[in-house]
Scaffold this motif. Structure first.
Motif, PDB file in Angstrom:
ATOM      1  N   GLY A   1       0.832  -1.210   0.000  1.00 24.41           N
ATOM      2  CA  GLY A   1       0.000   0.000   0.000  1.00 24.41           C
ATOM      3  C   GLY A   1       0.862   1.254   0.000  1.00 24.41           C
ATOM      4  O   GLY A   1       0.601   2.206  -0.749  1.00 24.41           O
ATOM      5  N   ASP A   2       1.939   1.246   0.829  1.00 32.16           N
ATOM      6  CA  ASP A   2       2.815   2.418   0.908  1.00 32.16           C
ATOM      7  C   ASP A   2       3.509   2.662  -0.436  1.00 32.16           C
ATOM      8  O   ASP A   2       3.591   3.795  -0.920  1.00 32.16           O
ATOM      9  CB  ASP A   2       3.900   2.217   1.985  1.00 32.16           C
ATOM     10  N   SER A   3       4.018   1.570  -1.021  1.00 30.51           N
ATOM     11  CA  SER A   3       4.743   1.721  -2.298  1.00 30.51           C
ATOM     12  C   SER A   3       3.808   2.247  -3.377  1.00 30.51           C
ATOM     13  O   SER A   3       4.187   3.106  -4.186  1.00 30.51           O
ATOM     14  CB  SER A   3       5.321   0.377  -2.748  1.00 30.51           C
ATOM     15  N   LEU A   4       2.575   1.726  -3.376  1.00 30.81           N
ATOM     16  CA  LEU A   4       1.631   2.156  -4.407  1.00 30.81           C
ATOM     17  C   LEU A   4       1.293   3.644  -4.251  1.00 30.81           C
ATOM     18  O   LEU A   4       1.252   4.396  -5.242  1.00 30.81           O
ATOM     19  CB  LEU A   4       0.356   1.301  -4.318  1.00 30.81           C
ATOM     20  N   ARG A   5       1.096   4.063  -2.996  1.00 28.68           N
ATOM     21  CA  ARG A   5       0.790   5.498  -2.769  1.00 28.68           C
ATOM     22  C   ARG A   5       1.931   6.368  -3.295  1.00 28.68           C
ATOM     23  O   ARG A   5       1.696   7.404  -3.908  1.00 28.68           O
ATOM     24  CB  ARG A   5       0.587   5.767  -1.277  1.00 28.68           C
ATOM     25  N   LYS A   6       3.187   5.914  -3.066  1.00 26.86           N
ATOM     26  CA  LYS A   6       4.344   6.700  -3.530  1.00 26.86           C
ATOM     27  C   LYS A   6       4.356   6.774  -5.051  1.00 26.86           C
ATOM     28  O   LYS A   6       4.570   7.841  -5.637  1.00 26.86           O
ATOM     29  CB  LYS A   6       5.649   6.046  -3.048  1.00 26.86           C
ATOM     30  N   LEU A   7       4.129   5.617  -5.697  1.00 26.98           N
ATOM     31  CA  LEU A   7       4.143   5.606  -7.174  1.00 26.98           C
ATOM     32  C   LEU A   7       3.074   6.537  -7.741  1.00 26.98           C
ATOM     33  O   LEU A   7       3.263   7.175  -8.769  1.00 26.98           O
ATOM     34  CB  LEU A   7       3.886   4.183  -7.696  1.00 26.98           C
ATOM     35  N   HIS A   8       1.960   6.602  -7.021  1.00 27.10           N
ATOM     36  CA  HIS A   8       0.873   7.482  -7.484  1.00 27.10           C
ATOM     37  C   HIS A   8       1.235   8.941  -7.223  1.00 27.10           C
ATOM     38  O   HIS A   8       1.076   9.811  -8.081  1.00 27.10           O
ATOM     39  CB  HIS A   8      -0.428   7.094  -6.764  1.00 27.10           C
ATOM     40  N   ALA A   9       1.794   9.189  -6.011  1.00 30.17           N
ATOM     41  CA  ALA A   9       2.109  10.576  -5.640  1.00 30.17           C
ATOM     42  C   ALA A   9       3.177  11.174  -6.554  1.00 30.17           C
ATOM     43  O   ALA A   9       3.107  12.351  -6.906  1.00 30.17           O
ATOM     44  CB  ALA A   9       2.558  10.620  -4.181  1.00 30.17           C
ATOM     45  N   ASP A  10       4.170  10.335  -6.962  1.00 28.18           N
ATOM     46  CA  ASP A  10       5.227  10.929  -7.807  1.00 28.18           C
ATOM     47  C   ASP A  10       4.871  10.876  -9.301  1.00 28.18           C
ATOM     48  O   ASP A  10       5.703  11.172 -10.158  1.00 28.18           O
ATOM     49  CB  ASP A  10       6.590  10.273  -7.512  1.00 28.18           C
ATOM     50  N   GLY A  11       3.653  10.462  -9.596  1.00 28.70           N
ATOM     51  CA  GLY A  11       3.181  10.500 -10.984  1.00 28.70           C
ATOM     52  C   GLY A  11       3.624   9.310 -11.828  1.00 28.70           C
ATOM     53  O   GLY A  11       3.374   9.264 -13.035  1.00 28.70           O
ATOM     54  N   THR A  12       4.294   8.334 -11.208  1.00 30.39           N
ATOM     55  CA  THR A  12       4.729   7.162 -11.993  1.00 30.39           C
ATOM     56  C   THR A  12       3.508   6.387 -12.486  1.00 30.39           C
ATOM     57  O   THR A  12       3.473   5.897 -13.612  1.00 30.39           O
ATOM     58  CB  THR A  12       5.620   6.234 -11.125  1.00 30.39           C
TER      59      THR A  12
ATOM     60  N   LEU B   1      -8.322  -6.972   0.158  1.00 33.59           N
ATOM     61  CA  LEU B   1      -9.404  -5.994   0.045  1.00 33.59           C
ATOM     62  C   LEU B   1      -8.911  -4.554   0.237  1.00 33.59           C
ATOM     63  O   LEU B   1      -9.176  -3.689  -0.610  1.00 33.59           O
ATOM     64  CB  LEU B   1     -10.534  -6.344   1.022  1.00 33.59           C
ATOM     65  N   PRO B   2      -8.141  -4.274   1.333  1.00 31.52           N
ATOM     66  CA  PRO B   2      -7.680  -2.882   1.465  1.00 31.52           C
ATOM     67  C   PRO B   2      -6.851  -2.414   0.280  1.00 31.52           C
ATOM     68  O   PRO B   2      -6.984  -1.256  -0.157  1.00 31.52           O
ATOM     69  CB  PRO B   2      -6.823  -2.894   2.741  1.00 31.52           C
ATOM     70  N   ASP B   3      -6.024  -3.302  -0.294  1.00 27.49           N
ATOM     71  CA  ASP B   3      -5.192  -2.856  -1.416  1.00 27.49           C
ATOM     72  C   ASP B   3      -6.010  -2.693  -2.697  1.00 27.49           C
ATOM     73  O   ASP B   3      -5.736  -1.794  -3.505  1.00 27.49           O
ATOM     74  CB  ASP B   3      -3.984  -3.788  -1.603  1.00 27.49           C
ATOM     75  N   LEU B   4      -7.036  -3.541  -2.856  1.00 26.16           N
ATOM     76  CA  LEU B   4      -7.928  -3.348  -4.009  1.00 26.16           C
ATOM     77  C   LEU B   4      -8.671  -2.020  -3.854  1.00 26.16           C
ATOM     78  O   LEU B   4      -8.794  -1.238  -4.798  1.00 26.16           O
ATOM     79  CB  LEU B   4      -8.929  -4.510  -4.094  1.00 26.16           C
ATOM     80  N   GLN B   5      -9.109  -1.754  -2.615  1.00 25.40           N
ATOM     81  CA  GLN B   5      -9.820  -0.488  -2.378  1.00 25.40           C
ATOM     82  C   GLN B   5      -8.909   0.703  -2.627  1.00 25.40           C
ATOM     83  O   GLN B   5      -9.335   1.726  -3.166  1.00 25.40           O
ATOM     84  CB  GLN B   5     -10.383  -0.452  -0.962  1.00 25.40           C
ATOM     85  N   LEU B   6      -7.631   0.533  -2.252  1.00 22.78           N
ATOM     86  CA  LEU B   6      -6.676   1.628  -2.494  1.00 22.78           C
ATOM     87  C   LEU B   6      -6.571   1.904  -3.997  1.00 22.78           C
ATOM     88  O   LEU B   6      -6.592   3.067  -4.424  1.00 22.78           O
ATOM     89  CB  LEU B   6      -5.306   1.262  -1.903  1.00 22.78           C
ATOM     90  N   CYS B   7      -6.485   0.840  -4.796  1.00 22.99           N
ATOM     91  CA  CYS B   7      -6.421   1.020  -6.258  1.00 22.99           C
ATOM     92  C   CYS B   7      -7.648   1.796  -6.725  1.00 22.99           C
ATOM     93  O   CYS B   7      -7.557   2.674  -7.595  1.00 22.99           O
ATOM     94  CB  CYS B   7      -6.403  -0.324  -6.990  1.00 22.99           C
ATOM     95  N   GLU B   8      -8.787   1.454  -6.148  1.00 26.05           N
ATOM     96  CA  GLU B   8     -10.020   2.133  -6.574  1.00 26.05           C
ATOM     97  C   GLU B   8     -10.032   3.586  -6.104  1.00 26.05           C
ATOM     98  O   GLU B   8     -10.383   4.484  -6.859  1.00 26.05           O
ATOM     99  CB  GLU B   8     -11.238   1.374  -6.061  1.00 26.05           C
ATOM    100  N   ASP B   9      -9.612   3.791  -4.848  1.00 19.06           N
ATOM    101  CA  ASP B   9      -9.583   5.168  -4.333  1.00 19.06           C
ATOM    102  C   ASP B   9      -8.661   6.051  -5.176  1.00 19.06           C
ATOM    103  O   ASP B   9      -8.938   7.231  -5.385  1.00 19.06           O
ATOM    104  CB  ASP B   9      -9.093   5.190  -2.876  1.00 19.06           C
ATOM    105  N   LEU B  10      -7.549   5.465  -5.621  1.00 26.10           N
ATOM    106  CA  LEU B  10      -6.603   6.253  -6.433  1.00 26.10           C
ATOM    107  C   LEU B  10      -7.034   6.292  -7.905  1.00 26.10           C
ATOM    108  O   LEU B  10      -6.328   6.859  -8.742  1.00 26.10           O
ATOM    109  CB  LEU B  10      -5.187   5.660  -6.320  1.00 26.10           C
TER     110      LEU B  10
END
Ligand SMILES: C[S@@+](CC[C@H](N)C(=O)[O-])C[C@H]1O[C@@H](n2cnc3c(N)ncnc32)[C@H](O)[C@@H]1O
Length: 365
Positions: free
Chosen positions: A139-150, A169-178
């Motif tokens: 989850g942390d790595s994905l948030r970073k990749l999203h935040a830096d525009g990768t 489930l939380p990581d799937l939800q994170l993908c959806e939230d982002l």
């Protein structure tokens, strides 16, 4: 996950690394599928938790039929990088007509040891331009990749969930939230129980059911070649476990619940005095032993509200024991408790229960 479990999976990964690099470099250099096959063979013999070739083949068919073709894949759970290499090789082939088109697999791994091994294999397979291993909680790595525009919104064509199930489930939800998915993106998840869990969930060695008085009412072995205990040994085991379970429940520490002593005058300071003792989470009853672990097996106990105990003996590497236990209990409810000829607390002799239990456990391999 216990530390000993994590140590074991890292030790297996290290043994696989030694095995692969004991071959001449050219055996696997720039040959991703040869490497995946070699990892598969080693993983099958050593019951490693990799996504095996038949499942990769099904996923490959789904990816190949996507329109537009997939370019970006997220993988939750790298381990030794076997499935990540497969995703990289699939993307490389799908876009072999246009090398300029960017293809990316971002794969997330908690363990530094596993991540290092996966990176070596990915480099060996010649896919390090496509497959990136990101170490740490997914989850942390994905948030970073999203935040830096990768990774941008709607850019993910496929997400593969193969880490610890509680994060699916939380990581799937994170993908959806982002908002990472587009219309038609694929989500693939392993170990969801349907259409079947992989072999590494095996084996379930045996099952024992104990009635509320501590009597053995059911015993089955599911794994061929186990050393057999005598009926008497099983009866002793059931009775002993029942007693130890009751002792562990009764020695569960209770904490003092403090209430202030009544005040006599406004100026007298009040000192809290222990008035009663209760379990740390009042309202939740103390249970007895729920699991016992040794190097060679794991014993999980589930006690029903009426005091019947289900004891499952499994391999220490088996991860989804709660799923197995839930299914055993469901089959017991359907085929034992609903059997009009079954007498409560008596030995279970229900052919339909045996059949469905065996069938379900076999279907998991
Ligand atoms: C089933 S294995 C992955 C197998 C891999 N996909 C393959 O086929 O080779 C699960 C891996 O997920 C990792 N993992 C578990 N939870 C994680 C999380 N929250 N973030 C990143 N990695 C995680 C574990 O350390 C383990 O190596």
């Amino acid at each position: 996950m216990t530390d000993s479990y994590l140590d074991r999976i890292e030790a297996l990964a290290t043994a696989l690394h030694e095995h692969i690099f004991s071959h001449p470099q050219e055996t696997y250099s720039n040959k991703p599928w040869a490497l995946v096959e070699a990892i598969d063979a080693f993983a099958s013999t050593n019951r490693m938790m990799t996504f095996k070739t038949p499942k990769i083949t099904i996923s490959q068919q789904a990816l190949t039929h996507m329109d537009p073709l997939p370019q970006t894949i997220l993988e939750f759970g790298t381990y030794v990088g076997s499935s990540a290499i497969a995703w990289g090789a699939i993307l490389q082939k799908l876009h072999s007509d246009n090398h300029e088109r960017a293809c990316n697999v971002y794969t997330f791994e908690l363990s530094a040891v596993n991540a290092g091994i996966a990176r070596d294999f990915i480099r060996l397979a010649g896919l390090d331009q496509i497959v990136q291993v990101l170490e740490g909680p997914a989850g942390d790595s994905l948030r970073k990749l999203h935040a830096d525009g990768t990774i941008r919104e709607q850019a993910v064509d496929m997400a593969f969930f193969d880490h610890w199930e509680k994060f699916y489930l939380p990581d799937l939800q994170l993908c959806e939230d982002l908002r990472l998915f587009r219309v038609g993106s694929l989500a693939i998840a392993d170990n969801t129980d349907f259409p079947g869990a992989p072999a590494y969930l095996e084996p379930v060695f045996s099952l024992i059911i104990i009635n509320k008085a501590g009597g053995l009412i059911y015993q089955r072995e599911f794994h061929p070649g186990l050393r057999k205990l005598s009926t008497n040994d099983y009866l002793v085991l059931a009775g002993t476990f029942h007693g130890v379970h009751a002792i562990t429940r009764s020695i569960t520490p209770k904490l003092p619940s403090t209430t202030p002593a009544p005040t006599t005058t406004a100026s007298t300071p009040t000192t809290p005095t222990p008035s009663a003792y209760s379990f740390p989470k009042p309202g939740i009853l103390a249970t007895g032993i729920e699991s016992l672990e040794t190097d060679k097996f794991h014993l999980t106990c589930f006690q029903t509200l009426t005091g019947t105990k289900f004891l499952l003996f499994t391999d220490p590497l088996t991860t989804n024991i709660d799923v197995v236990m839930k299914k055993v209990y469901e089959l017991y409810s359907d085929y034992v408790m609903k059997n009009p000829f079954y007498q409560l607390e008596m030995p279970v002799r229900c052919e339909a229960f045996d059949r469905h239990l065996t069938g379900w456990l076999r279907g998991r391999t």
